[in-house]
Scaffold this active site. Sequence first.
Site, PDB file in Angstrom:
ATOM      1  N   GLN A  36      -4.268  -1.898  -2.328  1.00 12.67           N
ATOM      2  CA  GLN A  36      -3.710  -2.745  -3.386  1.00 12.67           C
ATOM      3  C   GLN A  36      -4.216  -4.183  -3.177  1.00 12.67           C
ATOM      4  O   GLN A  36      -4.530  -4.571  -2.039  1.00 12.67           O
ATOM      5  CB  GLN A  36      -2.181  -2.657  -3.405  1.00 12.67           C
ATOM      6  CG  GLN A  36      -1.484  -3.015  -2.100  1.00 12.67           C
ATOM      7  CD  GLN A  36      -0.940  -4.436  -2.064  1.00 12.67           C
ATOM      8  OE1 GLN A  36      -0.836  -5.095  -3.089  1.00 12.67           O
ATOM      9  NE2 GLN A  36      -0.581  -4.913  -0.864  1.00 12.67           N
ATOM     10  N   GLU A  75       1.059  -1.932   9.003  1.00 13.99           N
ATOM     11  CA  GLU A  75      -0.395  -2.122   9.087  1.00 13.99           C
ATOM     12  C   GLU A  75      -0.804  -3.502   9.608  1.00 13.99           C
ATOM     13  O   GLU A  75      -1.976  -3.714   9.941  1.00 13.99           O
ATOM     14  CB  GLU A  75      -1.023  -1.848   7.712  1.00 13.99           C
ATOM     15  CG  GLU A  75      -2.505  -1.517   7.805  1.00 13.99           C
ATOM     16  CD  GLU A  75      -3.145  -1.166   6.466  1.00 13.99           C
ATOM     17  OE1 GLU A  75      -2.412  -0.839   5.509  1.00 13.99           O
ATOM     18  OE2 GLU A  75      -4.384  -1.208   6.391  1.00 13.99           O
ATOM     19  N   ARG A  85     -11.081  11.673   9.916  1.00 13.74           N
ATOM     20  CA  ARG A  85     -11.674  10.913   8.806  1.00 13.74           C
ATOM     21  C   ARG A  85     -12.976  10.200   9.175  1.00 13.74           C
ATOM     22  O   ARG A  85     -13.855  10.056   8.337  1.00 13.74           O
ATOM     23  CB  ARG A  85     -10.654   9.897   8.285  1.00 13.74           C
ATOM     24  CG  ARG A  85      -9.524  10.574   7.564  1.00 13.74           C
ATOM     25  CD  ARG A  85      -8.464   9.605   7.138  1.00 13.74           C
ATOM     26  NE  ARG A  85      -7.432  10.310   6.393  1.00 13.74           N
ATOM     27  CZ  ARG A  85      -6.342   9.753   5.926  1.00 13.74           C
ATOM     28  NH1 ARG A  85      -6.117   8.466   6.100  1.00 13.74           N
ATOM     29  NH2 ARG A  85      -5.456  10.469   5.263  1.00 13.74           N
ATOM     30  N   ARG A 133      -6.873   6.820  12.294  1.00  7.63           N
ATOM     31  CA  ARG A 133      -5.476   7.176  12.042  1.00  7.63           C
ATOM     32  C   ARG A 133      -5.419   8.549  11.387  1.00  7.63           C
ATOM     33  O   ARG A 133      -6.193   8.846  10.471  1.00  7.63           O
ATOM     34  CB  ARG A 133      -4.830   6.133  11.122  1.00  7.63           C
ATOM     35  CG  ARG A 133      -3.391   6.445  10.759  1.00  7.63           C
ATOM     36  CD  ARG A 133      -2.808   5.381   9.863  1.00  7.63           C
ATOM     37  NE  ARG A 133      -3.479   5.284   8.596  1.00  7.63           N
ATOM     38  CZ  ARG A 133      -3.278   6.099   7.562  1.00  7.63           C
ATOM     39  NH1 ARG A 133      -2.402   7.096   7.652  1.00  7.63           N
ATOM     40  NH2 ARG A 133      -3.935   5.927   6.436  1.00  7.63           N
ATOM     41  N   THR A 158      -6.231  12.706  -2.684  1.00  8.63           N
ATOM     42  CA  THR A 158      -5.469  12.952  -1.457  1.00  8.63           C
ATOM     43  C   THR A 158      -6.063  14.078  -0.592  1.00  8.63           C
ATOM     44  O   THR A 158      -6.512  15.107  -1.105  1.00  8.63           O
ATOM     45  CB  THR A 158      -3.976  13.228  -1.745  1.00  8.63           C
ATOM     46  OG1 THR A 158      -3.326  13.522  -0.504  1.00  8.63           O
ATOM     47  CG2 THR A 158      -3.755  14.402  -2.693  1.00  8.63           C
ATOM     48  N   ASN A 214       0.823  -1.216   0.000  1.00  6.22           N
ATOM     49  CA  ASN A 214       0.000   0.000   0.000  1.00  6.22           C
ATOM     50  C   ASN A 214       0.855   1.264   0.000  1.00  6.22           C
ATOM     51  O   ASN A 214       0.397   2.331  -0.419  1.00  6.22           O
ATOM     52  CB  ASN A 214      -0.920   0.026   1.228  1.00  6.22           C
ATOM     53  CG  ASN A 214      -2.236  -0.696   0.979  1.00  6.22           C
ATOM     54  OD1 ASN A 214      -2.554  -1.034  -0.157  1.00  6.22           O
ATOM     55  ND2 ASN A 214      -2.986  -0.938   2.031  1.00  6.22           N
ATOM     56  N   HIS A 240     -11.470   6.353   3.971  1.00 12.75           N
ATOM     57  CA  HIS A 240     -10.935   7.646   3.512  1.00 12.75           C
ATOM     58  C   HIS A 240     -12.110   8.407   2.923  1.00 12.75           C
ATOM     59  O   HIS A 240     -12.849   7.866   2.098  1.00 12.75           O
ATOM     60  CB  HIS A 240      -9.841   7.423   2.465  1.00 12.75           C
ATOM     61  CG  HIS A 240      -9.077   8.678   2.151  1.00 12.75           C
ATOM     62  ND1 HIS A 240      -9.637   9.722   1.447  1.00 12.75           N
ATOM     63  CD2 HIS A 240      -7.814   9.061   2.448  1.00 12.75           C
ATOM     64  CE1 HIS A 240      -8.741  10.694   1.333  1.00 12.75           C
ATOM     65  NE2 HIS A 240      -7.621  10.314   1.940  1.00 12.75           N
TER      66      HIS A 240
HETATM   67  O1  FUM Z   1      -5.168  11.421   1.584  1.00 17.42           O
HETATM   68  C1  FUM Z   1      -4.061  10.928   1.642  1.00 17.42           C
HETATM   69  O2  FUM Z   1      -3.116  11.349   0.977  1.00 17.42           O
HETATM   70  C2  FUM Z   1      -3.861   9.775   2.525  1.00 17.42           C
HETATM   71  C3  FUM Z   1      -2.868   9.730   3.405  1.00 17.42           C
HETATM   72  C4  FUM Z   1      -2.819   8.680   4.445  1.00 17.42           C
HETATM   73  O3  FUM Z   1      -3.746   7.874   4.539  1.00 17.42           O
HETATM   74  O4  FUM Z   1      -1.858   8.655   5.220  1.00 17.42           O
END
Ligand code: FUM
Length: 472
Positions: free
Chosen positions: A240, A436, A304, A446, A279, A65, A267
């Site tokens: 992945q 992980e 998040r 996280r 991102t 990942n 995310h």
């Molecule tokens: O959004 C991102 O670039 C994710 C970063 C991360 O999960 O550390």
Amino acid sequence: MKKVLLAFLGVAAMGALCLFCLFLPERTDIVVVGGGAAGMSAAIEATERGCSVVLLEKMSYLGGNSLRATGGMNAACTEEQKKNGIVDSLDSYYQDTMKAGHWLNNKKLVRLLVRNSAESVSWLEHMGLDLSDVGRLAGHSISRTHRPAGGAPIGTSLIPVLTGQLNKRGIDVRTENRVIGLLHNQKGTEVFGVLTETREGRQYKIKASAVIIASGGFGSEPALYVKMDPDLKGFKTTNQPGATGDYLSIVEGLHPALVDMSYIQTHPTVEPNNGVLITEAVRGNGAVLVNRNGYRFTDELAFRDVLSREILKQPEKSAYLIFDDQIRKSLSATDTYFAMNLITKADTLSELAEMLGIHPVVLSQSVQRYNQLVMIGEDRDFGRNDLPSEIIHAPFYGIRIVPAVHYCMGGLKINEKAEVISESGGAIKRLFAAGEATGGIHAATRLGGNSLADAVTFGRIAAREAASLSRR
Ligand code: FUM
């Protein structure tokens, strides 16, 4: 006659010896299971400490990942922060990480992460990685996420740098070699090596003084993540394909303690059709989120878990990320999204709204209101604590996003030496883990940028401790 007999016996003995050697397991000081950032860092560190290492990766390529990592790697009190005039503290980084994790994190591990973070950044920089751009991701009180200049994605720079170091040191790296079990004593209290299977199905053993498991999480295994958190049924993943939780079967028979398994991070901003992660740095550099009706509805830099929940409450359980050309130019990581035709572009906000199917007047008003809040330096609507710039530089951009499975916070319980802890509470001898595949550091949520910080820092800690065993 006697001479002939002796010669015959000699040849037979040699033959038997060779045959014996053929079936003898290989031997090395340390076996590293998994070729992402944690495993690669562990292998390099162990070699630096004079150990022989075999790194086994089941996929045909290295990176895991980590190769997909975009936003960057966190560290506090770095030279790069100083150069950029950013005043950070270890305590602030600690507090942010703990707060994200709902204070359920293993405090000792978080302290270790925070204390070693700047060293992890300079270790990578000494190997040639550019981490000179320091930005801010969601949930941080300050800019501490390090990435290559121009806001380039970190993974595609980091993995080639680590691969170069593995090659330079002549480390024995075997891709398409899947570890299927550990060699251990009957009680499962001590590990002696690994049982591996090649792509062709040949199984072989490697004996080692220590084994480091760095095989990643299970974000590509819906059966597993839905079992751990049924709310994730039907979610896409950013992971992945190799992220299938292999450590769970590898450690069978050892009874390791598992922690935080039900904490699986989504995310918030993932493109829904291809599962491409947009991102967090786009929001960190100033983008806003609106719903289909054009309204802002949240602090875009909330943790998040909070943000994902807010997005799922919106019409069609999705939202739109809106940004301008200044934000685009601050982050070359966005180039990929444009190259993949994922982003809608327009000269005005109302034109952009029409193209995205959002109410044009409301979108323009929402952005205008946001710009006013930037000017007064306070988000009186949603309490966003960082308002980098107004969204005024045409062209304007937008993309529909949904939350998707991203990271498994849970995993093998480890202590400060990265030793794997058994259900009965003691360390399993000669078994270490990092990245992980482990749990406890991040707990409920996280912080973006903390996975690479964790992988590199604990990969190296595991290697240091494993190396001390192989010298005994
Ligand atoms: O959004 C991102 O670039 C994710 C970063 C991360 O999960 O550390």
